[in-house]
Design an enzyme around this catalytic site. Structure first.
Site, mmCIF file in Angstrom:
data_model
loop_
_atom_site.group_PDB
_atom_site.id
_atom_site.type_symbol
_atom_site.label_atom_id
_atom_site.label_comp_id
_atom_site.label_asym_id
_atom_site.label_seq_id
_atom_site.Cartn_x
_atom_site.Cartn_y
_atom_site.Cartn_z
ATOM 1 N N GLU A 127 80.003 16.935 24.512
ATOM 2 C CA GLU A 127 79.680 16.277 25.780
ATOM 3 C C GLU A 127 78.653 17.092 26.561
ATOM 4 O O GLU A 127 77.727 16.526 27.158
ATOM 5 C CB GLU A 127 80.948 16.081 26.615
ATOM 6 C CG GLU A 127 81.913 15.049 26.050
ATOM 7 C CD GLU A 127 81.292 13.674 25.906
ATOM 8 O OE1 GLU A 127 80.555 13.247 26.817
ATOM 9 O OE2 GLU A 127 81.523 13.038 24.862
ATOM 10 N N HIS A 160 72.618 9.948 27.651
ATOM 11 C CA HIS A 160 73.748 10.762 27.190
ATOM 12 C C HIS A 160 74.272 10.234 25.859
ATOM 13 O O HIS A 160 74.519 11.006 24.921
ATOM 14 C CB HIS A 160 74.855 10.734 28.251
ATOM 15 C CG HIS A 160 76.147 11.330 27.808
ATOM 16 N ND1 HIS A 160 76.488 12.645 28.029
ATOM 17 C CD2 HIS A 160 77.207 10.779 27.134
ATOM 18 C CE1 HIS A 160 77.681 12.879 27.523
ATOM 19 N NE2 HIS A 160 78.150 11.770 26.969
ATOM 20 N N GLU A 161 74.445 8.913 25.746
ATOM 21 C CA GLU A 161 74.938 8.314 24.503
ATOM 22 C C GLU A 161 73.939 8.506 23.355
ATOM 23 O O GLU A 161 74.329 8.767 22.218
ATOM 24 C CB GLU A 161 75.226 6.822 24.706
ATOM 25 C CG GLU A 161 76.310 6.515 25.732
ATOM 26 C CD GLU A 161 77.653 7.133 25.372
ATOM 27 O OE1 GLU A 161 77.948 7.272 24.170
ATOM 28 O OE2 GLU A 161 78.392 7.516 26.302
#
Length: 411
Positions: free
Chosen positions: A354, A276-277
């Site tokens: 996100e 995700h990062e």
């Protein structure tokens, strides 16, 4: 426009902001007892959900009291000519505009921090302690406080001094030089925050060789992402809550894992969090946020340059002699509604980012380990699973857990 009118405009902005935040908080609190959504039924056991509800209610009541105290303190300062008094105290020691401003802000910020420290202390050693989160010692609490004051004095005081100096030599065009200064500082902090600031508060050590590091390296190689700097931070010395973050870019990019994250999650779940990062980095979200922040700073400084020299601001705050620091205070309050609007816009963009980062993790790694990691992190931090939509819209930089899970489960 008269000074009295400006004074009551400032008061109205402060009061209106308090009312709006109170309404949003009350709406959010009404959802604390909502049943857990079916998709999140495995996050909490019944007794754990009761604990999370108690935690939310306790924090809501505490936040309400601290906000009322803060607003009452601010309004008292306005009506009792507090700015005039502090300005006079500063001018008793020097007539140098830069030193007067530094003394003025030092007195206000230090005084405010002293008055609000009991609330911070109670939050840490009563509320967080009661719910099993606090690991901070009283010694560490005060050491952190002293370090924070020192950093604020050195960095904040240094930047403020230069901005006022630019104002003295460049007049209305000072904002251009101030913008360059703040943009440069923002860039340097982005690049070197983990190397220069974090070590003042936490110990960082390279991630040891082993299963986790190998899994991270394998994933990074798969997506063509070069990362040699993977560090573990001792977050457990302050709290049991877990986190991970990505900082820097280019050769300075670094992944930092909280030791609590490693303790709470399995290897594939940690890799999913890192995927995700990495998604944020690969999608250029970090660069976008940095550039947007710099542009908004430029806009703010430009608007400041239009209003900073107006004597009416000083008169509105009861100060007879116009000055940069008094104008800055008045402008800051007048600008706050616009800041609120830009903040809501940035929160919306952040929530979109996100989703994009989640999708990147799902496409390049897997959805299930990311879902399970998000659920575990929410459970371990007693997160609110049923926030009010209006509160989310105004304050959340991330989608709710339910929204993220639903998105990740889409085919």
């Amino acid at each position: 426009m008269e000074a009295t009118t400006v004074f009551y405009i400032l008061i109205s902005i402060l009061v209106l902001s308090f009312i709006v935040d109170s309404i949003l908080g009350a709406l959010n609190a009404k959802h604390f007892n909502d049943p857990i959504p079916a998709e999140l039924s495995d996050v909490y056991e019944e007794n754990e959900y009761k604990k999370s509800q108690d935690y939310k209610k306790t924090n809501e009541q505490f936040s309400k009291k601290t906000t009322i105290f803060s607003v009452a303190l601010t309004l008292s300062f306005f009506f009792l000519d507090g700015f005039k008094y502090v300005d006079g105290v500063a001018r008793n020691y020097t007539e140098n505009p830069i030193l007067v401003a530094l003394l003025f802000f030092a007195i206000i910020m230090f005084g405010s921090d002293i008055l609000t420290t009991p609330f911070s202390y109670y939050k840490t050693f009563v509320i967080e302690e009661k719910f099993g989160f606090n690991k901070t010692t009283k010694k560490l609490f005060w050491i952190d406080k002293l370090k924070g004051w020192l950093i604020s004095a050195l960095l904040g005081g240094g930047i403020l001094s230069l901005i006022i100096w630019f104002y003295q030599i460049a007049g209305a065009n000072f904002w251009i030089y101030a913008w360059i200064l703040v943009a440069t500082f923002s860039l340097l902090i982005n690049l070197f925050y983990s190397k220069l600031i974090v070590p003042l508060f936490n110990k960082q050590t390279p991630l040891d060789e082993g299963e986790l590091k190998s899994a991270i390296k394998t994933y990074a190689h798969k997506v063509g992402f070069t990362i040699d700097n993977i560090y573990v931070i001792d977050g457990s010395k302050r709290s049991t809550k877990a986190n991970a973050y990505f900082s820097g870019f280019g050769t300075q990019k670094r992944i930092t894992l909280f030791d609590t994250l490693i303790q709470d999650l399995q290897t594939d779940e940690i890799v999913a969090v890192l995927a995700h990062e990495v998604g944020h980095y690969q999608k250029k979200h970090i660069i976008f946020n940095l550039m947007t922040s710099i542009l908004l700073t430029g806009l703010t400084l430009f608007l400041l340059s239009l209003f900073i020299n107006m004597p009416i601001f000083s008169e509105a705050l009861g100060v007879s002699e116009p000055s940069f620091h008094i104008g800055f205070i008045a402008f800051g309050i007048l600008y706050s509604p616009l800041s609120e609007v830009t903040g809501v816009m940035m929160n919306y963009i952040s929530r979109v980012f996100e989703y994009q980062a989640d999708n990147f993790a799902k496409e390049t790694f897997a959805a299930e380990p990311l879902i399970s990691s998000l659920k575990k992190l929410s459970k371990n931090s007693l997160s609110n699973l049923t926030p009010h939509p209006a509160y989310v819209f105004m304050h959340y930089s991330h989608p709710t857990l339910l929204e993220r899970v639903q998105n990740l489960k889409k085919e």
